[in-house]
Design an enzyme around this catalytic site. Structure first.
Site, short mmCIF file in Angstrom:
data_model
loop_
_atom_site.label_atom_id
_atom_site.label_comp_id
_atom_site.label_asym_id
_atom_site.label_seq_id
_atom_site.Cartn_x
_atom_site.Cartn_y
_atom_site.Cartn_z
N HIS A 194 66.63 44.88 -6.29
CA HIS A 194 65.81 44.00 -7.12
C HIS A 194 66.72 43.08 -7.92
O HIS A 194 67.49 43.56 -8.76
CB HIS A 194 64.91 44.84 -8.03
CG HIS A 194 63.69 45.31 -7.32
ND1 HIS A 194 63.74 46.16 -6.25
CD2 HIS A 194 62.37 44.98 -7.47
CE1 HIS A 194 62.52 46.37 -5.78
NE2 HIS A 194 61.67 45.67 -6.50
N GLY A 235 53.88 46.98 -12.05
CA GLY A 235 54.80 46.92 -10.92
C GLY A 235 55.55 45.59 -10.82
O GLY A 235 55.24 44.62 -11.52
N HIS A 236 56.49 45.56 -9.91
CA HIS A 236 57.31 44.36 -9.71
C HIS A 236 56.46 43.17 -9.25
O HIS A 236 55.50 43.33 -8.52
CB HIS A 236 58.45 44.60 -8.72
CG HIS A 236 58.04 45.16 -7.40
ND1 HIS A 236 58.93 45.38 -6.39
CD2 HIS A 236 56.84 45.55 -6.92
CE1 HIS A 236 58.30 45.88 -5.36
NE2 HIS A 236 57.04 45.99 -5.65
N ASN A 237 56.85 42.00 -9.74
CA ASN A 237 56.25 40.74 -9.33
C ASN A 237 54.81 40.53 -9.80
O ASN A 237 54.14 39.60 -9.35
CB ASN A 237 56.31 40.57 -7.79
CG ASN A 237 57.74 40.45 -7.30
OD1 ASN A 237 58.42 41.44 -7.12
ND2 ASN A 237 58.20 39.24 -7.13
N SER A 255 52.97 42.98 -7.35
CA SER A 255 52.45 41.68 -6.94
C SER A 255 50.96 41.50 -7.23
O SER A 255 50.26 40.79 -6.51
CB SER A 255 52.70 41.45 -5.44
OG SER A 255 54.09 41.48 -5.19
#
Lengths: 333, 333, 333
Positions: A194, A235-237, A255
């Site tokens: 990441h 979470g990521h994004n 996402s």
């Protein structure tokens, strides 16, 4: 403060003694001389139980026998304003604790406080009056805006950007790697690195032990005015729109795009790559696996809340349905 | 790196200029000169929006007009490999920070980094190149294998064993007492002491603020290659098989045995003393109260996913079922 | 210890050699010479697999060929007692670590241990034999009773009161602001300050990374003997009755009143302002949105557990119900 000053501060109308002093805010159960209480509705008057506060902040038109009142259109906001005036948050004195570790290439604005055992990495920039509490870890190349407060034992991974007036409660973790693994030979899990970051707007509050993962590439974005409760996972994004509120225990997968002014109850789960429209309201414990909103949603699998309530009624009548169905079948034989 | 070097590294075939340089990986939205993107499927091409990266890593046979491509069987893994090459993780320099506390009876391998305010207890042994970040607490008699990274504010209770190449994210707690209480006179709760430990294999990643409890007796075991997301609870005496993946917010009660290569979605709950077979897939928010697997499961009460989907459709039609049933009854009167 | 001493300690009857020595407790799977095991029921005997422990603590009347037994009415409690005697918890030596920061206006009782990088704020009072582990942050004006243990990286916000013999596991956060926001102009969220505190009784255990928010006014109250597992959220102004047990991952919203001797399974969610009666039992993953109890409850929406089980059976038969209903309709045409 005198009641006339408080009335002016909250934009209300005092009915009573303008020179009366008030020193503190209290609940109805602990009301007493010198205290201010909040009474939005007549139905809560019995909770006062004959106690005599200096003043009650009330909805327009409400009167209490023998008690000064300040009437105001939004008494809840007025009471919050009075709280801030009578009980201002204690700010630690500016200065860097001798045990703290501030990198030579970190820049601090005026009036910052860095508590014991806190560390600020190379290339990080703090605005004015930022407070970093005990043992907080501020990674490299991180920016934190004016008047933000980072509570004890918080971890900010490198390259994070945080706006002004942020409050990040104890134990929160901002910028850890997102959870993305590919499956290689023999089912071995392959980590995807990441290299993105987390960007947090102004006036954001993040609860204790909540986690916001960095993006794989690009940014995980928390908009202005977003309020996140304790033990929430982002979470990521993900992109969280301005003024959205997320209650405790939610898990938002990667996402996910959440609009502005969204309200999300506790323990809600969201699958990855979905979109929630502006102004959506999601009841606690809802599971969301597809795009929804605007509107009000609930259910193990999100559905419009009225449909969900009716489905839930039918669910509870399931055993009765089975009996009635069997009776009909027998009758028809 | 030149594209020919990257193609060789990822085991792909370059279609384009072998001498072209690439310096970074990027998303499609931030593609640009010198950057490498990942394009698994033609349908994502519009996201490029006319941007011109140095190269795209693509599935076999895909071509992009005017853009170099590296075609490879598994472009996702190839892109992850390129990311690691172009964006290597920054390793802190070896050495023990002057503020750290390393017990005289602790042993450190070569090249270890111990950050500020970290502490390593008596009898603990670190392998080579281990990184212990700020304020991490490594208890007594704990072993950590080569190349493992312990992020800030992590707590490792005494007697824990951690393998090689572990990544333990900020705020995680390994080895706290399990939750076991007996009921004594007057309903008083009696604590059962925990004298077991946690044993973690090689190549394990544990997310921010996750918790893995020590065994009451014996061991809580996390197998090789297991990946655990943020805010996950693993109860005492659990055994998690190799290469199993557990997403954020799951709560696994005590003495659960989970097989190898299992995939568990977010917010899943598992009751104690159950067994999950190898290769089982459990959808997010599932509740598991008995042995399941292999297969794919979902639902508030775990069931095979297709049965669950059909049951969920019927659930939503519950109000309709009630109406139709009532109509039939009336007709039959 | 000799078996006759252990028998006397646990109030049991020894059948076997009173002079035999026992040095440790073990599981059935790791039983061996010098070890004591726990065998509540004959059905677990095969797990011994021919191993020969020094002694088994058993239910009245149970005999094991060739193995000493101590028979006792409640063998689980007896085994826990033997564990505490044979494996006493290691207490760190009294003293303040040279790196700790104890405010001049803090008061410590006799025999306290303050670990490295821990900080104790002005006006705080610790009883006798209190243990504060590494990097724990004890805010101002906080009281902690005799023999309490605060594990590493715990954050206690100012003005918290904690009773005697508390165990607060690593990463827990006590006293962060509650989650209350009003909606102002343009949908902007207005923070409501929190000036109340958290008050925790005697003999309370709080799990790793759990969070208990301070009250807005007045107090959030955790009664005597309450046991809270890891990753639990307790909202502002909650009152948790004595000897209540809350398993991992629960989210309890604000102003919830939970009675005494309540047992709450993992991942349970509770809406705000509800009341749970004494002695209520709530199954894991239950959602509670209204007052319940006493009794046993379960379900996405809490209902008496037997009703829930029947409703769940009907839910799974939903597709069958639809088929049978359609068949009846066709027949009636």
């Amino acid at each position: 403060m005198r009641l006339k000053e408080i009335a002016a501060l909250v934009g209300g109308t005092l009915v009573g003694d303008p020179e009366q002093e008030a020193a503190r805010c209290s609940s109805l159960a602990n009301a007493g001389p010198g205290g201010i209480v909040f009474l939005e509705d007549k139905k809560f008057v019995p909770q006062l139980g004959g106690r005599r506060p200096a003043c009650a902040i009330v909805s327009p038109g409400m009167r209490l026998e023998g008690i000064n009142v300040i009437e105001v259109k939004n008494p809840a906001i007025a009471f919050a304003t009075a709280m801030d005036a009578l009980h201002p948050a204690k700010k630690p004195a500016p200065g860097i604790h001798p045990t703290a570790t501030v990198h030579l290439e970190a820049k601090l604005g005026h009036g910052c406080h860095v508590g014991p055992y806190a560390s600020i990495g190379a290339g990080s920039r703090l605005g004015d009056n930022v407070v970093i509490h005990q043992s907080a870890s501020i990674g490299e190349s991180t920016a934190i805006g004016d008047n933000s407060v980072i509570h004890p034992n918080v971890t900010i991974y490198p390259h994070t950007a945080i706006g002004k007036r942020a409050i990040i409660h104890a134990g929160a973790v901002i910028g850890a790697d997102g959870f993305k693994f590919l499956t290689g030979e023999g089912g071995r899990r392959i980590k995807v690195s990441h290299i993105g970051r987390v960007r947090i707007g102004d006036d954001v509050e993040i609860g204790a032990n909540s986690c916001i993962d960095r993006a794989m590439l690009d940014e995980t974005v928390i908009g202005d005015g977003v309020k996140i409760d304790n033990l929430v996972q982002i979470g990521h994004n993900c992109v969280i729109g301005d003024h959205t509120v997320i209650a405790a225990g939610c898990g938002i997968a990667g996402s996910v795009t959440i609009g502005k002014h969204v309200t999300i109850g506790g323990l809600v789960g969201m699958a990855d790559h979905i979109t929630i429209a502006d102004n959506t309201f999601i009841a606690g414990k809802t599971g969301v696996t597809g795009d929804i909103g605007p509107g009000i949603f609930g259910g193990g699998y999100a559905m419009p809340i009225n449909e969900w309530r009716r489905a839930e009624v039918a669910y509870r009548r399931g055993p009765e349905i089975l009996r009635r169905l069997t009776a009909l079948e027998k009758k028809g034989e």
